[in-house]
Scaffold this active site. Structure first.
Site, PDB file in Angstrom:
ATOM      1  N   SER A  67       0.938  -1.149  -0.114  1.00  0.00           N
ATOM      2  CA  SER A  67      -0.125  -0.130   0.013  1.00  0.00           C
ATOM      3  C   SER A  67       0.925   1.380   0.105  1.00  0.00           C
ATOM      4  O   SER A  67       1.717   1.441  -0.879  1.00  0.00           O
ATOM      5  CB  SER A  67      -0.977   0.045   1.355  1.00  0.00           C
ATOM      6  N   LYS A  71       4.092   2.002  -2.294  1.00  0.00           N
ATOM      7  CA  LYS A  71       4.504   3.296  -3.411  1.00  0.00           C
ATOM      8  C   LYS A  71       6.056   3.340  -2.917  1.00  0.00           C
ATOM      9  O   LYS A  71       6.932   3.892  -3.721  1.00  0.00           O
ATOM     10  CB  LYS A  71       3.764   4.314  -2.566  1.00  0.00           C
ATOM     11  N   TRP A 124      -9.956   0.407  -5.158  1.00  0.00           N
ATOM     12  CA  TRP A 124      -9.292   1.708  -4.777  1.00  0.00           C
ATOM     13  C   TRP A 124      -8.010   1.784  -5.352  1.00  0.00           C
ATOM     14  O   TRP A 124      -7.560   2.951  -5.808  1.00  0.00           O
ATOM     15  CB  TRP A 124      -9.316   1.950  -3.252  1.00  0.00           C
ATOM     16  N   HIS A 163      -7.739  -5.768   0.157  1.00  0.00           N
ATOM     17  CA  HIS A 163      -6.546  -5.003   0.182  1.00  0.00           C
ATOM     18  C   HIS A 163      -5.603  -5.490   1.333  1.00  0.00           C
ATOM     19  O   HIS A 163      -6.140  -5.235   2.525  1.00  0.00           O
ATOM     20  CB  HIS A 163      -6.974  -3.368   0.324  1.00  0.00           C
TER      21      HIS A 163
HETATM   22  C1  GCU Z   1      -5.366   4.541   1.634  1.00  0.00           C
HETATM   23  C2  GCU Z   1      -5.044   5.553   0.596  1.00  0.00           C
HETATM   24  C3  GCU Z   1      -3.968   4.508  -0.423  1.00  0.00           C
HETATM   25  C4  GCU Z   1      -3.106   3.923   0.490  1.00  0.00           C
HETATM   26  C5  GCU Z   1      -3.779   3.061   1.803  1.00  0.00           C
HETATM   27  C6  GCU Z   1      -2.625   2.499   2.510  1.00  0.00           C
HETATM   28  O1  GCU Z   1      -6.262   3.768   1.404  1.00  0.00           O
HETATM   29  O2  GCU Z   1      -5.805   6.281   0.122  1.00  0.00           O
HETATM   30  O3  GCU Z   1      -3.403   5.384  -1.258  1.00  0.00           O
HETATM   31  O4  GCU Z   1      -2.286   3.067  -0.344  1.00  0.00           O
HETATM   32  O5  GCU Z   1      -4.573   4.023   2.395  1.00  0.00           O
HETATM   33  O6  GCU Z   1      -1.625   2.755   2.822  1.00  0.00           O
HETATM   34  O7  GCU Z   1      -3.072   1.191   3.266  1.00  0.00           O
END
Ligand code: GCU
Length: 437
Positions: A267, A271, A358, A408
């Site tokens: 997540s 990134k 998402w 997720h």
């Molecule tokens: C939120 C956010 C995402 C991210 C995620 C996470 O959903 O919008 O961009 O990847 O949190 O880090 O769990």
């Protein structure tokens, strides 16, 4: 509203939002509504010249793209003279029923006792005496969350997370031990011959918007860093900088083969893993788990989380320049396939999940395909197919992709693919045969 409860609410709201599979909140979850777009070509330089050789790629185009991501997306971290101070608080204690050795090291980033510190937790395979390849990744709520092991130092910093994870008022409690163990199958990883190392992302920068008053930003001595002007690095840049400091440590750890280290993240930390592999070629492989917007997903698709949504909900993650692309993705001089291309020719794996709309699984897959020409130019196999693998099937060569069934998260299925991918790239054939037994 108090800051703590405000952030708790924001966090819960984001979790709630990421589970909504409709077009609520103005987000698009329908493929038919994806706008038409043209991706910038990683193999056409800014002056319009086509990139036809590996030499052209490394001597100019790659540098251009890296600079664009620094300037427009993640931001810069200025060079610093910080000389990290190491304190090995635990040398190597048998752990996990004797299958691993646990080491804990504090990397103090500066000479003052008050300087920020990275608490690094490492498990090495106990059955291997020579240097092993390793996985390294940041965690969300502290090292103690990755295993229910009472000897792991309890994180003392601000963390995200709620009471269900054993975090009270953003401070992890004893109840947080092992709460994320399903995401870190350490016993299996060491059994397969890999070390695994982790640190809490909040050791580098707590994950809330406070104009960078804390964490490592204070070390960089650049006033604009504090104000987060233009191209100053945000929180993801700081986390990524910290992973490079961990790599500095690996270069001196005789039990880790620092030439075979995969940086992994889920997540927001996925990134971070991608940006780290793109910036720092010492990482031999990169694994992004459900990294989504600002990770592996193409921004131009505006599917699920958009540039505007991420910059609004997490204004501290990217550089301020990135906000100029809110609802203006087509003006971006890059898209996220070019982030993957910066990792070439090193192996990169992108993983999505069916319910994680998402994070735009399709956009993540298309980014892999769009980065493939760079991998091929550099003489690798790249991604060996043009079709998306079915759910729970993995396609792997130098690039890998799978779409796991489910939400997720990081699950054992994900790690099975990462371990196979790492075996393929990091282990000799003999070693592979032995390990799979
Ligand atoms: C939120 C956010 C995402 C991210 C995620 C996470 O959903 O919008 O961009 O990847 O949190 O880090 O769990």
């Amino acid at each position: 509203m108090q800051k703590n409860s405000f952030h708790e609410c924001l966090y819960l709201w984001m979790i709630f939002m990421s589970t909504i599979p409709s077009s609520a909140h103005g987000q698009n979850y329908e493929e038919a509504k994806v706008p038409e777009y043209t991706l910038p070509d990683p193999l056409v330089a800014e002056d319009g010249e086509s990139v036809r050789t590996a030499d052209q790629w490394f001597s100019s185009r790659r540098k251009e793209i890296l600079e664009l991501f620094r300037r427009e997306v993640y931001g810069r971290i200025p060079p610093t003279t910080v000389s990290p101070q190491l304190n090995v608080t635990e040398q190597g204690t048998p752990a996990l029923d004797g299958s691993a050795l646990r080491r804990q090291v504090t990397i103090r980033l500066g000479e003052e006792p008050s300087s920020p510190k990275i608490d690094l937790l490492i498990y090495y395979p106990a059955h291997i005496t020579k240097a092993t390849p390793a996985f390294v990744g940041l965690n969300f709520i502290g090292n103690q969350s990755i295993q229910a092991d009472p000897q792991i130092k309890l994180c003392e910093n601000w963390t995200i997370g709620g009471e269900h994870e054993g975090v009270v008022d953003h401070r992890p409690t004893e109840a947080s031990r092992g709460k994320k163990a399903s995401r870190w199958p350490v016993k299996e990883i060491v059994r397969r011959g890999y070390a695994v190392a982790t640190a809490h992302c909040g050791d580098l920068d707590p994950d809330f918007d406070d104009s960078f008053k804390n964490g490592v930003h204070a070390l960089f001595g650049n006033p604009s860093q504090k104000n987060h002007d233009g191209d100053s690095g945000g929180t993801i840049a700081a986390w990524s900088w910290g992973l490079s400091r961990i790599m500095d440590y690996f270069e001196h750890d005789a039990k880790i083969d620092h030439r075979r280290v995969a940086v992994v993240g889920h997540s927001r930390l996925g990134k971070t893993a991608l940006w780290t592999g793109a910036r720092d070629p010492r990482f031999a492989a990169v694994i992004s788990n459900n990294s989504g917007c600002g990770g592996a997903a193409l921004s131009r698709r505006q599917f699920g989380e958009t540039v505007e949504a991420i910059n609004t909900n997490f204004p501290h993650w990217f550089c301020t320049n990135f906000k100029t692309y809110n609802r203006n993705e087509s003006a971006l001089p890059v898209d996220q396939h070019m982030l993957l291309s910066l990792i070439a020719p090193r192996p990169v794996y992108v993983a999505s999940a069916t319910e994680d709309l998402w994070a735009d699984p399709q956009g993540e897959f298309l980014a892999v395909l769009a980065a493939d020409p760079v991998y091929k130019l550099l003489g690798t196999e790249g991604f060996p197919s043009t079709t998306k693998p079915k759910p729970d099937e993995s396609t792997q060569a130098t690039m890998g992709y799978h779409l796991r069934t489910g939400p997720h998260d990081v699950r054992w299925y994900d790690w099975q693919q990462y371990l196979d991918f790492a075996d393929h790239h990091f282990q000799s054939t003999d070693a592979k045969k032995k390990k799979r037994k």
